[in-house]
Design a protein around this motif. Sequence first.
Motif, PDB file in Angstrom:
ATOM      1  N   PHE A 232     -19.133  88.980  -3.531  1.00  0.00           N
ATOM      2  CA  PHE A 232     -20.512  88.973  -4.030  1.00  0.00           C
ATOM      3  C   PHE A 232     -21.457  88.654  -2.881  1.00  0.00           C
ATOM      4  CE2 PHE A 232     -24.051  86.689  -6.323  1.00  0.00           C
ATOM      5  CZ  PHE A 232     -24.557  87.819  -6.955  1.00  0.00           C
ATOM      6  N   VAL A 233     -22.493  89.502  -2.712  1.00  0.00           N
ATOM      7  CA  VAL A 233     -23.435  89.350  -1.604  1.00  0.00           C
ATOM      8  C   VAL A 233     -24.835  89.113  -2.156  1.00  0.00           C
ATOM      9  CG1 VAL A 233     -24.362  90.362   0.504  1.00  0.00           C
ATOM     10  CG2 VAL A 233     -22.023  90.927  -0.238  1.00  0.00           C
ATOM     11  N   ASP A 234     -25.386  87.956  -1.818  1.00  0.00           N
ATOM     12  CA  ASP A 234     -26.756  87.610  -2.206  1.00  0.00           C
ATOM     13  C   ASP A 234     -27.368  86.822  -1.054  1.00  0.00           C
ATOM     14  OD1 ASP A 234     -29.130  87.039  -3.434  1.00  0.00           O
ATOM     15  OD2 ASP A 234     -28.311  85.616  -4.877  1.00  0.00           O
ATOM     16  N   ALA A 235     -27.628  87.526   0.043  1.00  0.00           N
ATOM     17  CA  ALA A 235     -28.073  86.854   1.269  1.00  0.00           C
ATOM     18  C   ALA A 235     -29.203  87.656   1.914  1.00  0.00           C
ATOM     19  CB  ALA A 235     -26.882  86.700   2.211  1.00  0.00           C
ATOM     20  N   ASP A 236     -29.260  87.627   3.252  1.00  0.00           N
ATOM     21  CA  ASP A 236     -30.333  88.301   3.982  1.00  0.00           C
ATOM     22  C   ASP A 236     -30.215  89.815   3.830  1.00  0.00           C
ATOM     23  OD1 ASP A 236     -27.933  87.682   5.277  1.00  0.00           O
ATOM     24  OD2 ASP A 236     -28.757  88.084   7.271  1.00  0.00           O
ATOM     25  N   LYS A 237     -31.244  90.418   3.230  1.00  0.00           N
ATOM     26  CA  LYS A 237     -31.204  91.842   2.874  1.00  0.00           C
ATOM     27  C   LYS A 237     -31.158  92.744   4.107  1.00  0.00           C
ATOM     28  CE  LYS A 237     -31.980  89.728  -0.912  1.00  0.00           C
ATOM     29  NZ  LYS A 237     -30.809  89.166  -1.597  1.00  0.00           N
ATOM     30  N   ASP A 238     -31.695  92.284   5.223  1.00  0.00           N
ATOM     31  CA  ASP A 238     -31.697  93.108   6.422  1.00  0.00           C
ATOM     32  C   ASP A 238     -30.304  93.242   7.032  1.00  0.00           C
ATOM     33  OD1 ASP A 238     -31.944  90.398   6.855  1.00  0.00           O
ATOM     34  OD2 ASP A 238     -33.148  90.574   8.663  1.00  0.00           O
ATOM     35  N   ASN A 239     -29.334  92.484   6.518  1.00  0.00           N
ATOM     36  CA  ASN A 239     -27.963  92.608   7.014  1.00  0.00           C
ATOM     37  C   ASN A 239     -27.014  93.206   5.975  1.00  0.00           C
ATOM     38  OD1 ASN A 239     -27.533  91.865   9.764  1.00  0.00           O
ATOM     39  ND2 ASN A 239     -28.090  89.761   9.240  1.00  0.00           N
ATOM     40  N   TYR A 240     -27.540  93.657   4.860  1.00  0.00           N
ATOM     41  CA  TYR A 240     -26.666  94.183   3.805  1.00  0.00           C
ATOM     42  C   TYR A 240     -25.778  95.330   4.310  1.00  0.00           C
ATOM     43  CZ  TYR A 240     -28.070  91.694  -0.452  1.00  0.00           C
ATOM     44  OH  TYR A 240     -28.243  90.749  -1.434  1.00  0.00           O
ATOM     45  N   LEU A 241     -26.353  96.252   5.062  1.00  0.00           N
ATOM     46  CA  LEU A 241     -25.553  97.375   5.570  1.00  0.00           C
ATOM     47  C   LEU A 241     -24.521  96.895   6.577  1.00  0.00           C
ATOM     48  CD1 LEU A 241     -27.813 100.548   6.051  1.00  0.00           C
ATOM     49  CD2 LEU A 241     -25.737 100.297   4.688  1.00  0.00           C
ATOM     50  N   ASN A 242     -24.885  95.912   7.385  1.00  0.00           N
ATOM     51  CA  ASN A 242     -23.920  95.336   8.326  1.00  0.00           C
ATOM     52  C   ASN A 242     -22.770  94.656   7.588  1.00  0.00           C
ATOM     53  OD1 ASN A 242     -25.348  96.115  10.665  1.00  0.00           O
ATOM     54  ND2 ASN A 242     -26.682  94.319  10.509  1.00  0.00           N
ATOM     55  N   TYR A 243     -23.099  94.000   6.497  1.00  0.00           N
ATOM     56  CA  TYR A 243     -22.042  93.385   5.690  1.00  0.00           C
ATOM     57  C   TYR A 243     -21.131  94.465   5.110  1.00  0.00           C
ATOM     58  CZ  TYR A 243     -24.825  89.061   5.799  1.00  0.00           C
ATOM     59  OH  TYR A 243     -25.508  87.935   6.203  1.00  0.00           O
ATOM     60  N   HIS A 244     -21.742  95.527   4.621  1.00  0.00           N
ATOM     61  CA  HIS A 244     -20.962  96.563   3.943  1.00  0.00           C
ATOM     62  C   HIS A 244     -19.938  97.203   4.886  1.00  0.00           C
ATOM     63  CE1 HIS A 244     -20.006  99.526   0.897  1.00  0.00           C
ATOM     64  NE2 HIS A 244     -20.212 100.496   1.781  1.00  0.00           N
ATOM     65  N   LYS A 245     -20.335  97.414   6.140  1.00  0.00           N
ATOM     66  CA  LYS A 245     -19.428  98.024   7.119  1.00  0.00           C
ATOM     67  C   LYS A 245     -18.157  97.199   7.308  1.00  0.00           C
ATOM     68  CE  LYS A 245     -23.233 100.149   9.700  1.00  0.00           C
ATOM     69  NZ  LYS A 245     -24.026 100.123  10.967  1.00  0.00           N
ATOM     70  N   ARG A 246     -18.263  95.907   7.117  1.00  0.00           N
ATOM     71  CA  ARG A 246     -17.117  95.018   7.296  1.00  0.00           C
ATOM     72  C   ARG A 246     -16.385  94.756   5.979  1.00  0.00           C
ATOM     73  NH1 ARG A 246     -21.104  94.413  10.786  1.00  0.00           N
ATOM     74  NH2 ARG A 246     -20.740  93.607  12.899  1.00  0.00           N
ATOM     75  N   LEU A 247     -17.179  94.593   4.916  1.00  0.00           N
ATOM     76  CA  LEU A 247     -16.581  94.237   3.626  1.00  0.00           C
ATOM     77  C   LEU A 247     -15.725  95.353   3.063  1.00  0.00           C
ATOM     78  CD1 LEU A 247     -19.581  92.370   1.919  1.00  0.00           C
ATOM     79  CD2 LEU A 247     -17.636  91.392   3.154  1.00  0.00           C
ATOM     80  N   ILE A 248     -16.093  96.597   3.363  1.00  0.00           N
ATOM     81  CA  ILE A 248     -15.315  97.720   2.841  1.00  0.00           C
ATOM     82  C   ILE A 248     -13.886  97.690   3.381  1.00  0.00           C
ATOM     83  CG2 ILE A 248     -15.892  99.366   4.658  1.00  0.00           C
ATOM     84  CD1 ILE A 248     -15.779 100.028   0.841  1.00  0.00           C
ATOM     85  N   GLU A 249     -13.686  97.038   4.508  1.00  0.00           N
ATOM     86  CA  GLU A 249     -12.351  96.881   5.063  1.00  0.00           C
ATOM     87  C   GLU A 249     -11.607  95.713   4.425  1.00  0.00           C
ATOM     88  OE1 GLU A 249     -11.027  98.956   7.243  1.00  0.00           O
ATOM     89  OE2 GLU A 249     -12.866 100.130   7.530  1.00  0.00           O
ATOM     90  N   LEU A 250     -12.328  94.740   3.945  1.00  0.00           N
ATOM     91  CA  LEU A 250     -11.710  93.505   3.463  1.00  0.00           C
ATOM     92  C   LEU A 250     -11.397  93.537   1.963  1.00  0.00           C
ATOM     93  CD1 LEU A 250     -13.912  90.944   5.444  1.00  0.00           C
ATOM     94  CD2 LEU A 250     -11.589  91.709   5.996  1.00  0.00           C
ATOM     95  N   VAL A 251     -12.142  94.317   1.194  1.00  0.00           N
ATOM     96  CA  VAL A 251     -11.882  94.392  -0.243  1.00  0.00           C
ATOM     97  C   VAL A 251     -10.728  95.363  -0.490  1.00  0.00           C
ATOM     98  CG1 VAL A 251     -13.488  96.300  -0.722  1.00  0.00           C
ATOM     99  CG2 VAL A 251     -13.000  94.579  -2.486  1.00  0.00           C
ATOM    100  N   LYS A 252      -9.930  95.071  -1.469  1.00  0.00           N
ATOM    101  CA  LYS A 252      -8.769  95.926  -1.746  1.00  0.00           C
ATOM    102  C   LYS A 252      -9.197  97.213  -2.444  1.00  0.00           C
ATOM    103  CE  LYS A 252      -7.525  94.142  -6.335  1.00  0.00           C
ATOM    104  NZ  LYS A 252      -6.497  93.426  -7.129  1.00  0.00           N
ATOM    105  N   VAL A 253      -8.364  98.210  -2.390  1.00  0.00           N
ATOM    106  CA  VAL A 253      -8.607  99.429  -3.154  1.00  0.00           C
ATOM    107  C   VAL A 253      -8.532  99.061  -4.641  1.00  0.00           C
ATOM    108  CG1 VAL A 253      -7.737 101.720  -3.725  1.00  0.00           C
ATOM    109  CG2 VAL A 253      -7.684 100.922  -1.348  1.00  0.00           C
ATOM    110  N   GLY A 254      -9.563  99.397  -5.377  1.00  0.00           N
ATOM    111  CA  GLY A 254      -9.678  98.990  -6.773  1.00  0.00           C
ATOM    112  C   GLY A 254     -10.463  97.702  -6.943  1.00  0.00           C
ATOM    113  N   GLY A 255     -10.750  97.024  -5.826  1.00  0.00           N
ATOM    114  CA  GLY A 255     -11.545  95.803  -5.869  1.00  0.00           C
ATOM    115  C   GLY A 255     -13.035  96.103  -5.898  1.00  0.00           C
ATOM    116  N   LEU A 256     -13.847  95.070  -6.111  1.00  0.00           N
ATOM    117  CA  LEU A 256     -15.288  95.239  -6.282  1.00  0.00           C
ATOM    118  C   LEU A 256     -16.090  94.452  -5.247  1.00  0.00           C
ATOM    119  CD1 LEU A 256     -15.669  94.869 -10.160  1.00  0.00           C
ATOM    120  CD2 LEU A 256     -15.707  96.994  -8.841  1.00  0.00           C
TER     121      LEU A 256
END
Length: 318
Positions: A232-256
Amino acid sequence: MGPSPAFDQFGTSPTPDRGGKRSNLDFRLHITPLHFFFQLRFPIQRKLKLAQVHKQRKAKRKKLFISRVLAMATNTQEQQSQAGRHQEVGHKSLLQSDALYQYILETSVYPREPEPMKELRELTAKHPWNLMTTSADEGQFLNMLLKLINAKNTMEIGVYTGYSLLATALAIPDDGKILAMDVNRENYELGLPVIQKAGVAHKIDFKEGPALPVLDQLVEDEKNHGSFDFIFVDADKDNYLNYHKRLIELVKVGGLIGYDNTLWNGSVVAPPDAPLRKYVRYYRDFVMELNKALAVDPRIEICMLPVGDGITLCRRVK
């Protein structure tokens, strides 16, 4: 019989003199004083009555006009007040009716809200930055969502006083874990006593500071790839895309992955010249950029929900 005597405008008739001719000096009244009085009285009464009716109608129209003006003013004030509330990022519902939102809270949310979450919500309401907290209806949604997907290993970026964190901690099993990150430990410690009293503090690994360095470390170790059930991400909006680039690697397939504030209080559809506060306008561009990127990312399925300030759920599919 001879012709009737002619009457003048006053109802009098000239009496012929001894010569049978009209005399201008000798007149006799052919009506009584009472008859003359009524002739004058009825027109006066009618005029007075008409004047009174006119006055009453005028007063009634004036009263009706004033009541309509006041009603319009009241409606305008209410609309402006409501519009003002919806312009604030902290207003946690995009519903156009505050009464309807209150109905949802009082009927569905508050009666089922766990006591620790209620205590933390009321504690946070006294904080000067209380607009940053997760709304009660969103907390309820997250709690149920985590139970539905049987989440166990989770992450939260942006904690504040920990309302959404507590909702997560109460939802996952006793041996579940939450990696929680925030740049302000003081805010987190404000809600920590409530979390401890709820008996779920052992599930939380809190790290103070920026999240990106921590995420980079996690990504470097391949054993962390695909290890998180929910983020769950509720932080600095200017880094949301930067978070996504990393989080997509860390969340499992089928995860949210859940991104909060993706409707940014409706400002994402505001016209260019809309009167927005500086920070609203500044972060709006980053939120809109994220929304566009998520919409075309082939690695995820998305669902944007008008819950709270808008939350976009991303399910990793590959």
